[in-house]
Design an enzyme around this catalytic site. Sequence first.
Site, PDB file in Angstrom:
ATOM      1  N   SER A   1       2.039 -84.396  -1.420  1.00 12.52           N
ATOM      2  CA  SER A   1       0.746 -83.999  -0.852  1.00 12.52           C
ATOM      3  C   SER A   1       0.898 -83.943   0.659  1.00 12.52           C
ATOM      4  CB  SER A   1      -0.356 -84.969  -1.282  1.00 12.52           C
ATOM      5  OG  SER A   1      -0.001 -86.295  -0.984  1.00 12.52           O
TER       6      SER A   1
ATOM      7  N   HIS B   1       3.293 -88.555   0.387  1.00 12.02           N
ATOM      8  CA  HIS B   1       2.181 -87.942   1.133  1.00 12.02           C
ATOM      9  C   HIS B   1       2.657 -87.752   2.574  1.00 12.02           C
ATOM     10  CE1 HIS B   1      -2.084 -87.173   2.091  1.00 12.02           C
ATOM     11  NE2 HIS B   1      -1.903 -87.903   3.175  1.00 12.02           N
TER      12      HIS B   1
ATOM     13  N   PHE C   1       0.934 -93.310  18.881  1.00  9.64           N
ATOM     14  CA  PHE C   1       0.225 -93.411  17.606  1.00  9.64           C
ATOM     15  C   PHE C   1       0.472 -94.756  16.943  1.00  9.64           C
ATOM     16  CE2 PHE C   1      -1.378 -89.852  14.913  1.00  9.64           C
ATOM     17  CZ  PHE C   1      -1.801 -89.078  15.969  1.00  9.64           C
TER      18      PHE C   1
ATOM     19  N   GLU D   1      -1.172 -83.911   4.523  1.00  2.85           N
ATOM     20  CA  GLU D   1      -2.414 -84.256   5.235  1.00  2.85           C
ATOM     21  C   GLU D   1      -2.540 -83.422   6.514  1.00  2.85           C
ATOM     22  OE1 GLU D   1      -3.440 -88.416   5.388  1.00  2.85           O
ATOM     23  OE2 GLU D   1      -4.039 -88.209   7.497  1.00  2.85           O
TER      24      GLU D   1
ATOM     25  N   ASP E   1     -12.480 -95.851  11.866  1.00  3.49           N
ATOM     26  CA  ASP E   1     -12.390 -96.624  13.112  1.00  3.49           C
ATOM     27  C   ASP E   1     -13.391 -96.089  14.108  1.00  3.49           C
ATOM     28  OD1 ASP E   1     -10.346 -98.501  12.685  1.00  3.49           O
ATOM     29  OD2 ASP E   1      -8.864 -96.896  12.793  1.00  3.49           O
TER      30      ASP E   1
ATOM     31  N   HIS F   1     -11.074 -86.579   3.205  1.00  2.00           N
ATOM     32  CA  HIS F   1     -11.167 -87.972   3.651  1.00  2.00           C
ATOM     33  C   HIS F   1     -12.637 -88.227   3.940  1.00  2.00           C
ATOM     34  CE1 HIS F   1      -6.746 -88.621   4.976  1.00  2.00           C
ATOM     35  NE2 HIS F   1      -6.815 -87.637   4.100  1.00  2.00           N
TER      36      HIS F   1
END
Length: 281
Positions: A7, A257, A207, A9, A100, A68
Amino acid sequence: MNALPLSFEFFPPKAPEGTEKLRAVRQRLYALAPEFCSVTYGAGGSTHEGTFATVREILAEGQGAAAHFSCIGATRERVRAQLAELQAMGVRRLVALRGDLPSGYGLGGEFQYASDLVAFIRAETGRAFHIEVAAYPETHPQARSPEADLQAFAAKARAGADSAITQYFYNADAYFRFRDDALRLGVALPVVPGIMPITSATQLLRFSDACGAEVPRWVRLRLQAFGDDAESIKAFGLDVVTALCERLVQGGAPARHFYTMNQSAATLEIARRLGLAPAGA
Ligand code: FAD
């Protein structure tokens, strides 16, 4: 043959050029026959309209899409309305998250944890959605302890999650340990490793500091030593991430993913090295 499900994202682009570019990226990645493509929500200040618009495009392209869905600051009424909108669009898979807030904000809203959101989605919509949740092999940065975080993961499973996607990591042992500890607690959800290709040292290090993912010292030092040499960073990153994927598959990971960062080249090259044939090839 693509033995394990894949998958991808994406994040919703902010500008029209980004939207065009992402369409081309998706077409290249569809050659790998993903099980679904997911679109982040609220991350980096994006709005739910951006998420829903990108999800709509993916569905119109004939692919499986996952939205999401984060619940920071959300009310039950708003979540109910957005779930109805997603159902009407034909979305059948959600990644349910707490989300967040920028520092300085309280949590707010009517949901405190992702487990509350999962329970609400199940109560409201029954089995209408396959619900994915987040998992943290290296422990969520705000967790009181690894054990408390594992219990929080188990709570999401009890609330009705179907499967999980992990935060990215470069230490396969952390993943195996997390999966085995969860199993010992009786949590039998498939835990799909989240894979972050390495394409830029500065971006990755920034990140990782923000989300609590550990870049091993040997990887960090080598990336820093390459300085501005982008080609060497990419070549090294491909070696590291391909080897990680191989180890994860050998150790029984159920799927993969990819955090594509709206790029296709690194994911395609890793897939090629793993022997994942493009669909129809
Ligand atoms: P939770 O599972 O609620 O956990 C949050 C913290 O609370 C953890 O420290 C946990 O240990 C603790 N906790 C949970 N339950 C309890 C309890 N009952 N008592 C005490 N402590 C508890 N963010 C976005 O904004 N948009 C996205 O699209 C997005 N996509 C993501 C996709 C993946 C696969 C992953 C791994 C993360 C994603 N994130 C996204 C980031 C995520 O929102 C953050 O990591 C967030 O800080 C935690 O979300 P969660 O759903 O894991 O929260």
